[in-house]
Each structure stands twice: as C-alpha cells, then as structure tokens.
Enzyme design. Sequence first.
Site, PDB file in Angstrom:
ATOM      1  N   GLU A 199      92.619  90.757 -46.639  1.00  0.00           N
ATOM      2  CA  GLU A 199      93.451  89.581 -46.869  1.00  0.00           C
ATOM      3  C   GLU A 199      93.934  88.856 -45.613  1.00  0.00           C
ATOM      4  O   GLU A 199      95.147  88.665 -45.405  1.00  0.00           O
ATOM      5  CB  GLU A 199      94.645  89.943 -47.754  1.00  0.00           C
ATOM      6  CG  GLU A 199      94.214  90.401 -49.143  1.00  0.00           C
ATOM      7  CD  GLU A 199      95.366  90.676 -50.084  1.00  0.00           C
ATOM      8  OE1 GLU A 199      96.526  90.773 -49.614  1.00  0.00           O
ATOM      9  OE2 GLU A 199      95.110  90.794 -51.293  1.00  0.00           O
ATOM     10  N   GLU A 342      89.704  92.841 -55.106  1.00  0.00           N
ATOM     11  CA  GLU A 342      91.000  93.143 -55.726  1.00  0.00           C
ATOM     12  C   GLU A 342      91.279  92.128 -56.816  1.00  0.00           C
ATOM     13  O   GLU A 342      91.078  90.925 -56.621  1.00  0.00           O
ATOM     14  CB  GLU A 342      92.137  93.096 -54.707  1.00  0.00           C
ATOM     15  CG  GLU A 342      92.139  94.212 -53.692  1.00  0.00           C
ATOM     16  CD  GLU A 342      93.364  94.166 -52.782  1.00  0.00           C
ATOM     17  OE1 GLU A 342      94.361  93.481 -53.142  1.00  0.00           O
ATOM     18  OE2 GLU A 342      93.331  94.798 -51.708  1.00  0.00           O
TER      19      GLU A 342
END
Length: 549
Positions: A199, A342
């Site tokens: 991320e 995710e």
Amino acid sequence: MSPRRRWGAALSALAVSAATFVVATLLTTATPAQAAGTGVGYLHTNGNKLVDSTGATVRLTGINWFGMETDNRTFHGLWSNQTWKSQIDHMAQLGYNTIRVPYSGDALKSGATATGINDYVNPDLVGNSPLQILDKVIAYAGQKGMRILLDRHRPSAAGQTPLWYTAAVSEASMIADWQMLAQRYAGNSTVIGGDLFNEPHAEGTDPSGTGACWGCGDTARDWRLAAQRIGNAILSVNSNWLIVVEGVSCPSGGSPNVWDSVPDDPMTCDWWGGNLAGAAQYPVQLNTANRLVYSAHDYGISVYDRQPWFKDASFPENLPAVWDHFWGYLYKNNTAPVLVGEFGSTLANPLDVQWLTKLMSYMGTGVNGISFTYWAWNPNSGDTGGIVSDDWVTVNTQKQNIVGPYLIAPVGSGATSSPTSSASTSPSSSTSPSASTSPTGGSGTGSCSVTYKVDSSWPQGFNATVTVRNTGTATVNNWVATLTLPSGVSLVNGWNATVTASGQTLTAAAPTWAPNLAAGASVSFNFQANGPSSPTPSGYKLNGVACSV
C-alpha cells in the site's frame, strides 16, 4: 491493511536496521504444489494468466495471515488453542490455495524474537526465531499443495508508511531483506514470489504531495521506478520468483483537496495500493520477462464510506467500471496478471454484501479468473474481522458463503474443487469421489438432532448449513455425519468438515481441528450443491445413528 485499524484510504489524508544478510540453508524439501490445485513447479506469466512449469493455467485464490509485520514478529493466532498446523489445515480445507504472509524488516533481524505463542499448544515453536517459524509454515503449506506469497507490509513493526523506506530503514536494506529471502527459499517452489511493498500511498493535503507517486519521475517517490529497482535486484538472485507490484493511491503522491468547493475528479484516487491507472502509460519493466504481476487492494463501505463510487445512484452496478479504470483493464487487455491482494469487510453494512458479491463475480471463476488473497484469516483485523472468529476456528459463514464458491482448493486439502461459475449463474458439478474414499465413522454413539438451513439459493443451486447436536451422554469421537441428498441435487463444494459425496449420500467427516463432539455440543458444516433447494435432505445420521430433525 493494518491489523488493528485501517490507516486511511486514498481520499482520507485529512483523517488521518537493515536486516543482517544471512544466506540460510536452502529449503528445497517441501512437497511441490500439485496440478489442478496451484500447479507444478514455479509460476510465471503468460499475458494475463499465471502458468506453471508445464504451461497449465493456475489461479491463486488465497487468504492473508498476518502478524509477522507486527511487534509479535510472527503469525497471529499462535496464542490461541489451535495449533499452527491445524490453522493451515483449516485454510486448505476451506479451499484457500495460497497464503499471503505480511512481514516487516524487524522480523528478519538477527536475534529477532517471536512472541505471542501458546507454548502448550505449539511446543514445536519454542525457541524458534520468526524466520524459523516461517520456514515451518512454508514447508507444511507446501505439503498441503498450497503456495506462499511474501509481502513486505511495512519497513518496520512501527506501522505503515506512505513510502517504501524511512529515515531508519533504507531502500538498500529493504533490497537486502528481499534478496536474503529470495536466496533462502531458492529451489522451493512453494514460495512463488514477493509482493514488494504494501500500500504505497499519498501523503498530505496538497495534490502535489510528498507520498508515493506513479510516473512522476522523482526517484525518491516514484513507486513504479522503485519497484523496477527492487524487483530486478530480487530476480538477480532468484529469477524464478514472481514480482508483485501494487499500485498507489493518487498518481501525484498527494491526496485531493476533498474539502474544496470544486471536488477533484472522483476517479483520480483509489484505495491505498489500489490505483494502477498509471501503469498503462508507465508500465513496470523488469529485466526478466514473464515475472510481473500487478496487485490492487479494494475495500467495502465499512472500512471507509466516502469513496465516491459508493454514493453513486447506480451502486453496485457502477463498480465494475471503477475496477476497470483502476486495475481491471490490465487483465482485460491481456497486459499482465492481476492479483487482488487485499479485500474484506465486516459485512456489518448490508451494502458491503452487495460490494463483496459484485467483486467476487467481477474477478470471475475457474482458472481463468483474476487471482486474489482475501483479507484476512485473522479475526483481530479491526476494520474487517476475519474468516474465523475470535476462537480462531469458528468460520464466519456469511463471508465464506460469498467467497467460498470462487475458491480453487489445493490438491490434498480434503476440500472438493470449487465450481467454475459464480453463484449468480449455474455452478458446474464436481465429480463425486468413489465410495471407497468416503471416511469411516469414529467411536461414540448415542442420540443426535439436526438443524438444516438454506443460506442462499439461485436458479441452479444453493448453499446450506447443517448443524448436528450430540444429544447423548457420551462424547462422539472422530464424528462423521451423513445425509441423503434429494434426487437431482449434486455436491459442488463443502467446508468446516471434509465433505464428500457418493451418489446421493453426502458425508461430512470431522476436521482435524475439531475431531470430537462432546455430549450436548453442536457442530456445523456447510456445503454448496447444484440443483433445487427444495425438497430438503433426509436420512441424517451421526456415526451411523439416526438423528431427529
């Protein structure tokens, strides 16, 4: 995703050591993954597909098991009453064929200590370092036919950062960590590669920003350029690995001014790590061909409700266009494989059920669908919860009923292969195992009762839960429940037990993590079937004794 809280989405900026380089003994003894599950040997890419060493198409349908990136420096849940092996058994039996393993540089340091382990339940982990525990998880997962994807989740256990390095943890130390891992597991095809950094995202309220950008050309912030440097460094020591590259949040590296009277283009920014729109103009270029996999993250309303597409009047029908824009085009254009690394939700908001159902359908079914690893196995993920509950064994059937039909189980897991089409259409039937493979009953008999419930249905099939209660006075050991499916109904998949079928007889044998059924206790298992949901099954038995309904 933080294990305790979401550290923010792309549009929420306002709401907001180098490891010792050790060349370890090569772990080459793990059983290689098998065909029809996760393939044979190492994986590489072919257009938008993952293929194994034989050229067969493979799809990863996995789950995240976090903890190694935290202060514990090892997998969470090792403090529970479940052994580490039984948890992997459970994942495989439910149909997950891959484990994405988040870690931080702190877990790899010389002298790092793993904490939060129930020594009574896991005596074989006593005195093991985080890396030694990881070795064991990899070896056992390989025996189950599963794959492991390593994920550099954070520079250190201190927390997530916008950039892949910090003042204390340099890019060079990150590369050293990756090269150590790539060499440590060279020759072990259970470990398929590395998700380079979790991320990367924007920072600050100025759209120009100081966070991770894509294609901006600033070597200190351009994640695309960094991914090339890191990926090529890994491939220089282990050319067999897949290099998994996530997106950013906002291409500029700065969050949009969400409070401005004139809002920014709602399709400029995405979830942290979820924006790969810039890869069309600025693709990642590696020195070794057929190793690049792009990865995106996506979450539901319960994680962050201000994403503009959640407010669209056409929700959830607008979502495929959103995914096409940010990352799906790479798959649809046959550019490269995409892994949705995710995605998850507590499903507390009913709209999230629509989001998750639409996302699963979008990613597709069978080996030609988009690969994914669900967030998360862990119940202690603050914003999403887990597939298992706080006891680390009870399955959240609402989540599993949505995700389960899309899983491709690893060979040898005890689970039946998942269907090749979604629950909104007609799942294809599975070949029923022969009667000789059906498990035999254990000890302990008495009386029992059964509750049967259809959880969801569609024109060509349904999902159901069977709850068996031991109403006798003695424990039923190694329990086996059987029932008779109505004519025209065939088993597709099962979970929370080893579920098989021979003709119209469905058999559910106790899983390894819950082999016995105490007097007065209940156990539930689930199955998916093709055919009408009515009439219901009959002839329920527990270890050969008829049960009342």
